[in-house]
Design a protein around this motif. Structure first.
Motif, PDB file in Angstrom:
ATOM      1  N   UNK A  26       0.911  -1.181   0.094  1.00  0.00           N
ATOM      2  CA  UNK A  26       0.118  -0.016   0.110  1.00  0.00           C
ATOM      3  C   UNK A  26       0.837   1.254  -0.066  1.00  0.00           C
ATOM      4  N   UNK A  27       0.651   2.050  -1.022  1.00  0.00           N
ATOM      5  CA  UNK A  27       1.550   3.205  -0.918  1.00  0.00           C
ATOM      6  C   UNK A  27       3.116   2.718  -1.483  1.00  0.00           C
ATOM      7  N   UNK A  28       4.050   3.589  -1.170  1.00  0.00           N
ATOM      8  CA  UNK A  28       5.220   3.539  -1.796  1.00  0.00           C
ATOM      9  C   UNK A  28       6.198   2.203  -0.974  1.00  0.00           C
ATOM     10  N   UNK A  90      13.096   2.998   7.377  1.00  0.00           N
ATOM     11  CA  UNK A  90      12.860   3.104   5.911  1.00  0.00           C
ATOM     12  C   UNK A  90      11.405   3.905   5.881  1.00  0.00           C
ATOM     13  N   UNK A  91      11.731   4.965   5.296  1.00  0.00           N
ATOM     14  CA  UNK A  91      10.653   5.986   5.332  1.00  0.00           C
ATOM     15  C   UNK A  91       9.959   6.159   3.653  1.00  0.00           C
ATOM     16  N   UNK A  92       9.900   5.168   3.088  1.00  0.00           N
ATOM     17  CA  UNK A  92       9.228   5.172   1.805  1.00  0.00           C
ATOM     18  C   UNK A  92       7.843   5.671   1.742  1.00  0.00           C
ATOM     19  N   UNK A  93       7.015   5.649   2.771  1.00  0.00           N
ATOM     20  CA  UNK A  93       5.778   6.044   3.396  1.00  0.00           C
ATOM     21  C   UNK A  93       4.722   4.997   2.917  1.00  0.00           C
ATOM     22  N   UNK A  94       4.928   3.932   2.641  1.00  0.00           N
ATOM     23  CA  UNK A  94       3.971   2.714   2.451  1.00  0.00           C
ATOM     24  C   UNK A  94       3.899   1.826   3.574  1.00  0.00           C
ATOM     25  N   UNK A  95       3.126   0.718   3.093  1.00  0.00           N
ATOM     26  CA  UNK A  95       2.822  -0.559   3.942  1.00  0.00           C
ATOM     27  C   UNK A  95       3.107  -1.574   3.298  1.00  0.00           C
ATOM     28  N   UNK A  96       3.882  -2.596   3.588  1.00  0.00           N
ATOM     29  CA  UNK A  96       4.086  -4.018   3.103  1.00  0.00           C
ATOM     30  C   UNK A  96       3.765  -5.136   4.023  1.00  0.00           C
ATOM     31  N   UNK A  97       3.305  -6.157   3.319  1.00  0.00           N
ATOM     32  CA  UNK A  97       2.810  -7.420   3.974  1.00  0.00           C
ATOM     33  C   UNK A  97       3.746  -8.363   3.475  1.00  0.00           C
ATOM     34  N   UNK A  98       4.584  -9.238   4.076  1.00  0.00           N
ATOM     35  CA  UNK A  98       5.508 -10.157   3.639  1.00  0.00           C
ATOM     36  C   UNK A  98       4.803 -11.554   4.120  1.00  0.00           C
ATOM     37  N   UNK A  99       4.785 -12.542   3.168  1.00  0.00           N
ATOM     38  CA  UNK A  99       4.741 -13.824   3.421  1.00  0.00           C
ATOM     39  C   UNK A  99       5.836 -14.819   3.666  1.00  0.00           C
TER      40      UNK A  99
END
Length: 271
Positions: A26-28, A90-99
């Protein structure tokens, strides 16, 4: 190296690993959804973007590699400068989900003797995710045209033609292999039993045959082979589930395969 090649390398080495995938973004973010990383015990291949996300994912993957009953799991990361991270900001600004998906070492089975029962058993076991070794001293039993029946196998099938000393294959089998002895020749069976008993890296040893056959083998293995009665308990005979009494090759194969599945479960529980 691609992640596919890395997974194949771990499989060939019979080493555990973890497949790490960017599941959602989500986002960057440094990498898009679908980016993959493969983590082994000492190496890793690919990237999910570097930085804190990748470093934490690798840390967690290595923790999973130490677990006997690891399950797939999700990790969520907020990529902003307000989050306290283990390995930097890490300030890309998004959100990441990792499996994270554990890649276990699959069971290994070796069938010595590709006659009627051996072939039926190979057909069944080939439908499972395992390393399957099929061995015979007779070239026609492992002829490519005959082995074509296993061409759509889920298992990785390794075909061995051993015209002289089939028992030498035992030492080349992976640690933890389940060995099934069912050749056309009782002398060959006896030599394989002797070789299997002299190897300490096998999981289980099964021998097809009658009680009369085993009585002869016991005498030979103790008097000529020098094996103790305790050592002989490593050999299970007859093989298969005792409540399935049919003698047709396909029935015997189903019985032996079911018994093997139980052995796999026990082996996983012990690990």
């Amino acid at each position: 190296m691609t992640w596919v090649a890395a997974v194949a390398r771990l499989r060939a080495r019979r080493e555990t690993g973890v497949l790490v995938t960017v599941a959602t973004v989500r986002g960057h973010a440094p990498r898009p959804a679908g980016a993959k990383l493969v983590v082994g015990r000492t190496e890793s291949w690919g990237s999910i973007g570097g930085g804190n996300v990748e470093a934490v994912a690798i840390d967690r993957a290595r923790e999973l590699l130490q677990s006997a009953h690891a399950e797939p799991e999700l990790m969520e990361f907020a990529l902003n400068d307000k989050v306290t991270n283990r390995h930097g900001v890490q300030c890309c600004g998004g959100e990441v989900t990792v499996l994270l998906e554990p890649l276990p070492v699959v069971p290994a089975v070796a069938i010595f003797g590709m006659g009627h029962v051996g072939m039926e058993l190979a057909r069944i076991l080939a439908r499972h995710d395992l390393d399957l070794h099929v061995i015979d001293s007779r070239a026609e039993m492992v002829d490519p045209d005959r082995m074509a029946a296993l061409s759509d196998a889920v298992a990785q099938v390794h075909v061995h033609h051993t015209p002289l000393l089939p028992e030498e294959v035992i030492e080349t089998l992976p640690r933890g292999t389940h060995v099934l002895i069912m050749t056309h020749d009782h002398a060959e069976d006896a030599a394989l039993c002797d070789g299997a008993l002299r190897s300490d890296h096998l999981a289980t040893i099964g021998l097809i045959g009658s009680s009369a056959k085993w009585a002869r083998f016991r005498k030979r293995l103790t008097t000529e082979g020098g094996h103790s009665e305790q050592a002989l308990t490593r050999i299970k005979t007859p093989i298969g589930l005792p409540d399935i009494a049919g003698k047709e090759p396909a029935v015997i194969a189903v019985s032996v395969a079911a018994d093997l599945l139980l052995a796999f479960e026990k082996q996983r529980a012990n690990h």
